[in-house]
Enzyme design. Structure first.
Site, PDB file in Angstrom:
ATOM      1  N   ILE A  11      37.856  39.051  34.142  1.00 13.09           N
ATOM      2  CA  ILE A  11      38.146  38.051  33.186  1.00 13.09           C
ATOM      3  C   ILE A  11      37.089  36.891  33.511  1.00 13.09           C
ATOM      4  CG2 ILE A  11      39.570  36.302  32.095  1.00 13.09           C
ATOM      5  CD1 ILE A  11      41.933  38.224  32.724  1.00 13.09           C
ATOM      6  N   ASP A  30      33.371  33.948  45.203  1.00 13.83           N
ATOM      7  CA  ASP A  30      34.174  35.285  44.904  1.00 13.83           C
ATOM      8  C   ASP A  30      34.106  35.953  46.264  1.00 13.83           C
ATOM      9  OD1 ASP A  30      34.825  37.129  42.164  1.00 13.83           O
ATOM     10  OD2 ASP A  30      34.816  37.941  44.259  1.00 13.83           O
ATOM     11  N   LEU A  32      34.268  39.210  46.618  1.00 15.77           N
ATOM     12  CA  LEU A  32      33.887  40.596  46.170  1.00 15.77           C
ATOM     13  C   LEU A  32      34.674  41.766  46.712  1.00 15.77           C
ATOM     14  CD1 LEU A  32      29.839  39.979  46.814  1.00 15.77           C
ATOM     15  CD2 LEU A  32      31.488  39.831  44.516  1.00 15.77           C
ATOM     16  N   ALA A  79      42.367  36.155  42.361  1.00 20.16           N
ATOM     17  CA  ALA A  79      43.748  36.382  42.574  1.00 20.16           C
ATOM     18  C   ALA A  79      43.613  38.123  42.729  1.00 20.16           C
ATOM     19  CB  ALA A  79      44.791  35.864  41.624  1.00 20.16           C
ATOM     20  N   SER A  81      46.063  41.014  41.135  1.00 21.53           N
ATOM     21  CA  SER A  81      46.975  41.112  39.850  1.00 21.53           C
ATOM     22  C   SER A  81      47.548  42.259  39.721  1.00 21.53           C
ATOM     23  CB  SER A  81      45.912  40.887  38.711  1.00 21.53           C
ATOM     24  OG  SER A  81      45.134  41.676  38.961  1.00 21.53           O
ATOM     25  N   TYR A 145      53.761  39.350  42.242  1.00 19.07           N
ATOM     26  CA  TYR A 145      52.721  38.652  41.554  1.00 19.07           C
ATOM     27  C   TYR A 145      53.226  37.534  40.756  1.00 19.07           C
ATOM     28  CZ  TYR A 145      49.250  38.514  37.823  1.00 19.07           C
ATOM     29  OH  TYR A 145      48.355  38.064  37.059  1.00 19.07           O
ATOM     30  N   ASN A 174      48.352  40.734  27.909  1.00 16.74           N
ATOM     31  CA  ASN A 174      47.368  41.730  28.151  1.00 16.74           C
ATOM     32  C   ASN A 174      45.858  41.540  27.498  1.00 16.74           C
ATOM     33  OD1 ASN A 174      50.121  43.048  28.390  1.00 16.74           O
ATOM     34  ND2 ASN A 174      48.953  44.871  29.126  1.00 16.74           N
ATOM     35  N   GLY A 288      58.940  48.881  36.737  1.00 19.01           N
ATOM     36  CA  GLY A 288      58.717  47.568  36.381  1.00 19.01           C
ATOM     37  C   GLY A 288      58.055  47.162  35.090  1.00 19.01           C
TER      38      GLY A 288
END
Ligand code: UDP
Length: 333
Positions: A11, A30, A32, A79, A81, A145, A174, A288
């Site tokens: 994203i 980042d 990476l 993060a 996820s 999370y 989503n 979950g």
């Protein structure tokens, strides 16, 4: 200059493109670990994109960015996820998602940067008490999370009261699709998400797509989710920052399409778009998973003037174009 944390990820990279195309200059931080250097190299072809390799768990790395660039606002993605992984390794999630964000916020305060757009999640709601889910739905996350992200939301409220740090929390549902020019796209290793997994089953000989459970309490027995297009989602971040600049008020918005698609529905649409059979089997339910999740995102539509414009078919089309490129890249073809 806008700081985009996690800009080498899925994203994040689409949001970097959205911001530079709107004329902003962007610096990415980042580590990476899940983001990719190839993505950074693609983005760095644009003069307005800068990159620093760094980890939010090390406050010195964050300071390096704030020392080098005059940051006006932060868009925060960096993060972990994966819900399942968070259950097995909770510390990883609290250390990275919660503690890493605390480092980021403290550095922002130190450098007098008081605006942040935060990538939160519908996982902060937990088991839905009703659908569609609006922003007032109780937040009772059922995995580390979701908890690691909810903690950040709460910390941000306290930092607003204590230091005047203004935040927009975007709770996404989503996410699907890829950049329409196919410069970047979804690239997780291993891939756990629905649409890329269906598409990969058409490239990878041994891969059979598995539907996780067909005995849910839904019309076709498979889970229903709300798939927002990644370019529409990137646009929500820009609108959120513009709102923050205009109003200087903290707020929270759901970002979803308000439409639910079942797993079977998505699978059939992929088949239709690709025009071929895709190997499939029914497997056990995945731990979950809740049966139905979709958003009420009227607040974002009214206040941010955000609209989901791209359809699920658009998302599958662009995701497929991207998967073809990724497959070649990963197999040196
Ligand atoms: N799913 C599936 N097969 C897969 C991957 C996902 O049936 O290979 C289902 C999953 O059980 C869920 C939906 O697709 O009901 C969306 O899953 P995804 O991992 O894409 O996103 P999540 O909802 O977990 O954030």
């Amino acid at each position: 200059m806008i700081l985009i944390t996690g800009g080498a990820g899925y994203i994040g990279s689409h949001t970097v493109l959205n911001f530079i195309e709107a004329g902003y200059e962007v610096v990415i931080i980042d580590n990476l670990e899940t983001g990719h250097i190839e993505t950074v190299n693609t983005l760095k072809q644009y003069r307005k994109v800068h990159f620093i390799k760094g980890d939010l768990k090390n406050i010195e790395d964050i300071e390096k960015v704030f020392n080098k660039y005059k940051i006006d606002a932060v868009i925060h993605f960096a993060a972990y996820s994966l819900v399942g992984e968070s259950v097995e390794h909770p510390a990883k999630y609290y250390r990275n998602n919660t503690f890493g964000t605390l480092n980021l916020l403290d550095t922002m305060i130190k450098y007098n940067v008081k605006k942040i757009v935060f990538s939160s999640t519908c996982a902060t709601y937990g088991e839905p008490k009703y659908t569609p889910i609006d922003e007032n739905h109780p937040q009772k996350p059922i995995n580390p999370y979701g908890k690691s992200k909810l903690m950040v939301e709460k910390i941000m409220e306290d930092y607003d009261s204590a230091y005047g740090l203004k935040s927009i929390k975007l709770r996404y549902f989503n996410v699907a699709g890829a950049d329409n020019k196919v410069r970047v796209g979804e690239w997780h290793e291993p891939e756990t998400h629905l649409i890329p997994n269906i598409l990969k089953s058409t490239f990878e000989k041994e891969k059979i797509f598995k539907i996780f459970g067909n005995d849910y309490d839904t019309p076709d027995g498979t889970c229903i989710r709300d798939y927002v297009n990644v370019e529409d989602l990137a646009q929500a971040h820009k609108l959120a920052l513009e709102y923050l600049n205009k109003t200087n008020t903290s707020n929270v918005f759901n970002i979803g399409t308000e439409k639910g698609d079942s797993v079977k529905n998505i699978f059939d649409t992929c088949k239709e778009i690709l025009g071929k059979e895709i190997p499939v089997e029914i497997a056990e339910r995945r731990a979950g998973d809740t049966s139905i999740l979709y958003a009420d995102s009227k607040k974002a539509q009214t206040i941010l003037n955000w609209k989901p414009i791209r359809t699920i078919k658009d998302s599958i089309h662009s995701a497929y174009e991207w998967e073809k490129i990724l497959y070649k890249r990963l197999n040196n073809k």
